[in-house]
Every structure is written in structure tokens, then in C-alpha cells.
Design an enzyme around this catalytic site. Structure first.
Site, short mmCIF file in Angstrom:
data_model
loop_
_atom_site.label_atom_id
_atom_site.label_comp_id
_atom_site.label_asym_id
_atom_site.label_seq_id
_atom_site.Cartn_x
_atom_site.Cartn_y
_atom_site.Cartn_z
N HIS A 102 26.77 -0.34 14.96
CA HIS A 102 27.27 -0.39 13.59
C HIS A 102 28.75 0.00 13.56
O HIS A 102 29.24 0.67 14.47
CB HIS A 102 26.47 0.55 12.69
CG HIS A 102 25.07 0.12 12.50
ND1 HIS A 102 24.06 0.49 13.38
CD2 HIS A 102 24.49 -0.68 11.58
CE1 HIS A 102 22.92 -0.06 12.98
NE2 HIS A 102 23.16 -0.77 11.89
N ARG A 114 35.22 3.12 13.14
CA ARG A 114 34.45 3.66 14.26
C ARG A 114 33.34 2.68 14.59
O ARG A 114 32.37 2.56 13.85
CB ARG A 114 33.85 5.02 13.90
CG ARG A 114 32.88 5.55 14.96
CD ARG A 114 32.41 6.97 14.66
NE ARG A 114 31.77 7.11 13.37
CZ ARG A 114 30.44 7.16 13.18
NH1 ARG A 114 29.60 7.04 14.20
NH2 ARG A 114 29.95 7.31 11.96
N TYR A 115 33.53 1.96 15.68
CA TYR A 115 32.48 1.06 16.17
C TYR A 115 31.54 1.92 17.01
O TYR A 115 31.88 2.33 18.11
CB TYR A 115 33.08 -0.07 17.01
CG TYR A 115 33.77 -1.12 16.18
CD1 TYR A 115 33.10 -2.28 15.82
CD2 TYR A 115 35.07 -0.95 15.73
CE1 TYR A 115 33.72 -3.26 15.03
CE2 TYR A 115 35.70 -1.91 14.95
CZ TYR A 115 35.02 -3.06 14.61
OH TYR A 115 35.63 -4.02 13.84
N CYS A 116 30.40 2.23 16.46
CA CYS A 116 29.39 3.07 17.09
C CYS A 116 28.41 2.13 17.80
O CYS A 116 27.61 1.45 17.15
CB CYS A 116 28.71 3.91 16.01
SG CYS A 116 27.50 5.07 16.65
N ILE A 117 28.49 2.08 19.12
CA ILE A 117 27.82 1.04 19.90
C ILE A 117 26.78 1.66 20.84
O ILE A 117 27.04 2.68 21.49
CB ILE A 117 28.86 0.24 20.71
CG1 ILE A 117 29.98 -0.30 19.81
CG2 ILE A 117 28.19 -0.89 21.49
CD1 ILE A 117 29.53 -1.27 18.73
#
Length: 144
Positions: A102, A114-117
């Protein structure tokens, strides 16, 4: 870089399959790259497409790898996600249509994102192995 999606999906482990194909989420602080600091490239575990670099990775204290931006915005799709009683923006790989994680608007500047991968959606290629692994075209990303 051509890939056979069906064959690649068969080779995924249970967590990789759950995350990428069933929109799952791996446990925080118990995944491969949450505190990974080596310089290199993070590619889509299914398609092999370059998605993020270590240069854009930061410690968000959330327990998953976090990045300020993808290498190329065209390689990720963003979709509204209303699962689990929340309103979020899901991030999917464009080429393989795999769930990655997300994106949130609480990251550091200048993007504020913030690309939380999920680590399970990624494969890491160390900078010194890029040429050997067929990612020579990405070496310029690490030039200062």
C-alpha cells in the site's frame, strides 16, 4: 525482460503466493527486507521488473520495507482498497498484476509518500550483481 507468469507463480513459496496472488500481508518485523540496508535494486518477485531502489528506502518503523517512490511510476498501479474496514491505496505491479502493498501520504519529503511493500513481493539484487543478473540498465540509478 520476458517472463512466463504461470510458471513463475508455480515457483513462489507459500507466503509469496499469498501476498502477490491473494492480496495478503506478511507479518511486520518478520520479513526479509524490513531492516535491509544493502545497496541495490528491489524487483517484482513475479515479473522481475525493477520497482524500487535502496536509495529510496527508509526506516518508517512500520515493520515492512518502505520507499519514497518507485523507480518508474508506470510500473505500479494504484487502486482503492476498502478491505478490512479501512480505506487505503493498494499498490500492484503493472506487468504481473501482483499485490505489492500500500502507499500512504505520511512519508518523508519531497514526495511525502510511503510505499509500504511486502518483502514477499520483492526480490533483491545487490548493486554489484546488477550486470550479472541482467539489470545493467539500472546501474545509472546508483551514480552520484
Amino acid at each position: 525482460m520476458a517472463f512466463n507468469k504461470e510458471e513463475k507463480i508455480k515457483s513462489l513459496n507459500r507466503m509469496q503466493y499469498e501476498v502477490t496472488q491473494n492480496n495478503g500481508t506478511e507479518p511486520p518485523f518478520q520479513n526479509e527486507f524490513w531492516d535491509h540496508k544493502e545497496e541495490g535494486l528491489y524487483v517484482d518477485i513475479v515479473s522481475g521488473k525493477p520497482l524500487f531502489t535502496s536509495l529510496d528506502k527508509f526506516d518508517s518503523h512500520c515493520g515492512w520495507p518502505s520507499f519514497t517512490k518507485p523507480i518508474e511510476e508506470e510500473e505500479v498501479d494504484e487502486k482503492l482498497d476498502t478491505s478490512h474496514g479501512m480505506i487505503r491505496t493498494e499498490v500492484r505491479s503493472k506487468t504481473a498484476d501482483s499485490h505489492l502493498g500500500h502507499v500512504f501520504n505520511d512519508g518523508p519529503g519531497p514526495s511525502g509518500l510511503r510505499y509500504c511493500i511486502n518483502s514477499a513481493a520483492l526480490r533483491f539484487i545487490p548493486k554489484d550483481k546488477l550486470k550479472e543478473e541482467g539489470y545493467e540498465a539500472c546501474l545509472h540509478l546508483f551514480e552520484k
